[in-house]
Motif scaffolding. Structure first.
Motif, mmCIF file in Angstrom:
data_model
loop_
_atom_site.group_PDB
_atom_site.id
_atom_site.type_symbol
_atom_site.label_atom_id
_atom_site.label_comp_id
_atom_site.label_asym_id
_atom_site.label_seq_id
_atom_site.Cartn_x
_atom_site.Cartn_y
_atom_site.Cartn_z
ATOM 1 N N UNK A 22 33.801 -1.960 65.473
ATOM 2 C CA UNK A 22 32.487 -2.113 64.843
ATOM 3 C C UNK A 22 32.516 -3.231 63.792
ATOM 4 N N UNK A 23 33.598 -3.323 63.040
ATOM 5 C CA UNK A 23 33.732 -4.378 62.023
ATOM 6 C C UNK A 23 33.768 -5.758 62.692
ATOM 7 N N UNK A 24 34.503 -5.866 63.800
ATOM 8 C CA UNK A 24 34.582 -7.136 64.516
ATOM 9 C C UNK A 24 33.218 -7.509 65.108
ATOM 10 N N UNK A 25 32.525 -6.515 65.634
ATOM 11 C CA UNK A 25 31.182 -6.730 66.195
ATOM 12 C C UNK A 25 30.228 -7.233 65.109
ATOM 13 N N UNK A 26 30.311 -6.630 63.940
ATOM 14 C CA UNK A 26 29.478 -7.043 62.811
ATOM 15 C C UNK A 26 29.829 -8.463 62.369
ATOM 16 N N UNK A 27 31.120 -8.777 62.333
ATOM 17 C CA UNK A 27 31.554 -10.124 61.935
ATOM 18 C C UNK A 27 31.057 -11.167 62.938
ATOM 19 N N UNK A 28 31.083 -10.810 64.233
ATOM 20 C CA UNK A 28 30.583 -11.736 65.253
ATOM 21 C C UNK A 28 29.081 -11.983 65.092
ATOM 22 N N UNK A 29 28.344 -10.936 64.775
ATOM 23 C CA UNK A 29 26.899 -11.096 64.548
ATOM 24 C C UNK A 29 26.629 -12.025 63.364
ATOM 25 N N UNK A 30 27.398 -11.838 62.305
ATOM 26 C CA UNK A 30 27.230 -12.681 61.108
ATOM 27 C C UNK A 30 27.556 -14.140 61.439
ATOM 28 N N UNK A 31 28.653 -14.375 62.183
ATOM 29 C CA UNK A 31 29.016 -15.745 62.569
ATOM 30 C C UNK A 31 27.933 -16.365 63.451
ATOM 31 N N UNK A 32 27.402 -15.571 64.381
ATOM 32 C CA UNK A 32 26.339 -16.074 65.271
ATOM 33 C C UNK A 32 25.082 -16.419 64.467
#
Length: 111
Positions: A8-18
């Protein structure tokens, strides 16, 4: 449980980067659009000024001169580009004929 939280943390980080990348591209597009508008405004002002001091010369004549100048600036950037891209024209070739050749070459019409 730990693996789920990590995912979930990685998914959130990917959303922020996108989102950051999207905003960056949007901002870059706005900056490019502003630059283009400034160029257009500058050309318009220059043409109006030039035409006001040179009766009988139209805005199209000025744009043709700008096109020709830009063409020579572009092909003159390197000696190889000059020999590869310089258009042929006769010694009596008028500006109008040279500009017409540039436009034909830019559109890929070889006739």
């Amino acid at each position: 449980m730990l693996a789920t939280e990590k995912a979930e943390a990685e998914k959130s980080a990917q959303r922020i980067r996108a989102a950051d990348e999207s905003y960056s591209k949007y901002s870059s597009g706005l900056a490019t659009a502003s630059q283009h508008q400034a160029v257009i405004d500058g050309l318009k002002e220059s043409m109006m000024e030039f035409c006001s001091h040179n009766p009988g010369i139209s805005a199209k004549d000025v744009m043709d001169m700008i096109l020709l100048t830009h063409y020579f600036d572009t092909v003159g950037a390197s000696p190889k580009s000059m020999s590869d891209k310089l258009i042929r024209h006769g010694p009596a070739g008028a500006l109008k004929d040279v500009v017409a050749q540039i436009r034909r070459d830019a559109c890929g019409d070889s006739s």
